[in-house]
Design a protein around this motif. Structure first.
Motif, PDB file in Angstrom:
ATOM      1  N   UNK A 225       0.857  -1.187   0.000  1.00 26.45           N
ATOM      2  CA  UNK A 225       0.000   0.000   0.000  1.00 26.45           C
ATOM      3  C   UNK A 225       0.891   1.234   0.000  1.00 26.45           C
ATOM      4  N   UNK A 226       0.427   2.286  -0.642  1.00 26.67           N
ATOM      5  CA  UNK A 226       1.141   3.556  -0.534  1.00 26.67           C
ATOM      6  C   UNK A 226       0.811   4.172   0.821  1.00 26.67           C
ATOM      7  N   UNK A 227       1.620   5.114   1.241  1.00 26.63           N
ATOM      8  CA  UNK A 227       1.381   5.793   2.513  1.00 26.63           C
ATOM      9  C   UNK A 227       0.014   6.475   2.495  1.00 26.63           C
ATOM     10  N   UNK A 228      -0.331   7.105   1.379  1.00 26.48           N
ATOM     11  CA  UNK A 228      -1.615   7.806   1.279  1.00 26.48           C
ATOM     12  C   UNK A 228      -2.791   6.843   1.399  1.00 26.48           C
ATOM     13  N   UNK A 229      -2.682   5.664   0.800  1.00 23.29           N
ATOM     14  CA  UNK A 229      -3.750   4.669   0.919  1.00 23.29           C
ATOM     15  C   UNK A 229      -3.919   4.218   2.364  1.00 23.29           C
ATOM     16  N   UNK A 230      -2.797   3.904   3.009  1.00 23.10           N
ATOM     17  CA  UNK A 230      -2.871   3.486   4.411  1.00 23.10           C
ATOM     18  C   UNK A 230      -3.450   4.584   5.290  1.00 23.10           C
ATOM     19  N   UNK A 231      -3.028   5.812   5.050  1.00 24.71           N
ATOM     20  CA  UNK A 231      -3.528   6.930   5.856  1.00 24.71           C
ATOM     21  C   UNK A 231      -5.045   7.061   5.720  1.00 24.71           C
ATOM     22  N   UNK A 232      -5.520   6.961   4.480  1.00 20.43           N
ATOM     23  CA  UNK A 232      -6.962   7.079   4.246  1.00 20.43           C
ATOM     24  C   UNK A 232      -7.723   5.952   4.944  1.00 20.43           C
ATOM     25  N   UNK A 233      -7.225   4.736   4.823  1.00 20.80           N
ATOM     26  CA  UNK A 233      -7.911   3.592   5.418  1.00 20.80           C
ATOM     27  C   UNK A 233      -7.846   3.601   6.947  1.00 20.80           C
ATOM     28  N   UNK A 234      -6.689   3.971   7.489  1.00 27.34           N
ATOM     29  CA  UNK A 234      -6.548   3.987   8.949  1.00 27.34           C
ATOM     30  C   UNK A 234      -7.285   5.161   9.576  1.00 27.34           C
ATOM     31  N   UNK A 235      -7.337   6.286   8.894  1.00 26.22           N
ATOM     32  CA  UNK A 235      -8.038   7.461   9.429  1.00 26.22           C
ATOM     33  C   UNK A 235      -9.517   7.182   9.630  1.00 26.22           C
ATOM     34  N   UNK A 236     -10.073   6.335   8.805  1.00 26.64           N
ATOM     35  CA  UNK A 236     -11.480   5.981   8.937  1.00 26.64           C
ATOM     36  C   UNK A 236     -11.734   5.157  10.190  1.00 26.64           C
ATOM     37  N   UNK A 237     -10.696   4.507  10.717  1.00 23.10           N
ATOM     38  CA  UNK A 237     -10.843   3.649  11.893  1.00 23.10           C
ATOM     39  C   UNK A 237     -10.244   4.239  13.164  1.00 23.10           C
ATOM     40  N   UNK A 238      -9.645   5.394  13.074  1.00 25.24           N
ATOM     41  CA  UNK A 238      -8.940   5.976  14.221  1.00 25.24           C
ATOM     42  C   UNK A 238      -9.893   6.730  15.138  1.00 25.24           C
ATOM     43  N   UNK A 239      -9.572   6.681  16.425  1.00 26.58           N
ATOM     44  CA  UNK A 239     -10.288   7.499  17.393  1.00 26.58           C
ATOM     45  C   UNK A 239      -9.661   8.878  17.410  1.00 26.58           C
ATOM     46  N   UNK A 240     -10.295   9.807  18.096  1.00 25.03           N
ATOM     47  CA  UNK A 240      -9.823  11.189  18.098  1.00 25.03           C
ATOM     48  C   UNK A 240      -8.420  11.337  18.653  1.00 25.03           C
ATOM     49  N   UNK A 241      -8.039  10.577  19.654  1.00 26.87           N
ATOM     50  CA  UNK A 241      -6.720  10.691  20.264  1.00 26.87           C
ATOM     51  C   UNK A 241      -5.628   9.927  19.528  1.00 26.87           C
ATOM     52  N   UNK A 242      -6.008   9.085  18.587  1.00 28.52           N
ATOM     53  CA  UNK A 242      -5.035   8.265  17.876  1.00 28.52           C
ATOM     54  C   UNK A 242      -4.231   9.100  16.888  1.00 28.52           C
ATOM     55  N   UNK A 243      -2.968   8.759  16.769  1.00 25.74           N
ATOM     56  CA  UNK A 243      -2.084   9.467  15.857  1.00 25.74           C
ATOM     57  C   UNK A 243      -1.742   8.544  14.686  1.00 25.74           C
ATOM     58  N   UNK A 244      -2.504   8.673  13.622  1.00 29.38           N
ATOM     59  CA  UNK A 244      -2.310   7.854  12.426  1.00 29.38           C
ATOM     60  C   UNK A 244      -0.933   8.115  11.828  1.00 29.38           C
ATOM     61  N   UNK A 245      -0.509   9.365  11.838  1.00 32.77           N
ATOM     62  CA  UNK A 245       0.802   9.718  11.272  1.00 32.77           C
ATOM     63  C   UNK A 245       1.926   9.000  12.012  1.00 32.77           C
TER      64      UNK A 245
END
Length: 155
Positions: free
Chosen positions: A22-42
Motif C-alpha cells: 500500500x502507498x502511505x496515502x492509501x494506508x492513511x486514508x484507510x486507517x483514518x477511517x478507523x482511528x479514534x480522536x486521540x489516535x495518531x495515524x501519522x
C-alpha cells in the motif's frame, strides 16, 4: 461503528500490508477511517516506514510490475500519482521495472484484443481509442497502427 485504538491501528495496518503493498496515502486514508480522536495515524505510518514495513518505492515497483502488461506508461504514472505516490517515485519505478519498450508492450495489448490490422478508418479509430485508454502515447499508437489511414511516423 466503533473506532479502534492505536494498537489496533497498527495491527490493522500490518494486516493490510500483509495482503498487498500500500502507498502511505492509501494506508492513511484507510486507517483514518478507523482511528479514534486521540489516535495518531501519522505516528503509526511513520513507524511503519521507519521499520521498512511500508515503502512507497516498493509499492510503486509492485504496482508497475503487476500492471505493465496491460497499461502504458502514461496510465501507470497517472494511477501511481492518484494513489499518493510522488512523481519522482513513480518515474523511478517506471524506469526500473519496465524492461520492454512501450511499443512492444502496446503490441502485446493490441494483439490480445484485436490481432489484425484495421480495415478502415472506423476500425483504426476504435483500435487507437482502445490503446489510448490503456495509457499508450499517440506516437506509439501511430507506429503500431501505421497504415494508409495515418501519416507514416518517423523511425
Amino acid at each position: 461503528m466503533k473506532k479502534q485504538p492505536a494498537t489496533s491501528l497498527k495491527s490493522k495496518a500490518l494486516r493490510m500490508l500483509a495482503t498487498r503493498e500500500h502507498s502511505r496515502a492509501e494506508l492513511k486514508r484507510k486507517l483514518s477511517a478507523r482511528a479514534e480522536e486521540g489516535d495518531d495515524v501519522e505516528a503509526v505510518l511513520d513507524r511503519m516506514a521507519e521499520t521498512g514495513l511500508q515503502s512507497d518505492e516498493r509499492f510503486a515497483e509492485s504496482y508497475v510490475r503487476s500492471r505493465a502488461g496491460r497499461l502504458g506508461s502514461n496510465r501507470l504514472q497517472y494511477e501511481l500519482i492518484k494513489r499518493g505516490v510522488t512523481a519522482d517515485v513513480a518515474d523511478t519505478a517506471l524506469s526500473e521495472v519496465l524492461e520492454e519498450d512501450e511499443l512492444t508492450r502496446a503490441r502485446g495489448v493490441w494483439s490480445k484484443k484485436f490481432g489484425q490490422p484495421p480495415e478502415d478508418r472506423q476500425a483504426w479509430a476504435r483500435q487507437a481509442r482502445f490503446l489510448q485508454s490503456r495509457g499508450f502515447s499517440a506516437e506509439v499508437i501511430r507506429k503500431l497502427l501505421r497504415d494508409g489511414f495515418d501519416e507514416p511516423a518517423e523511425g
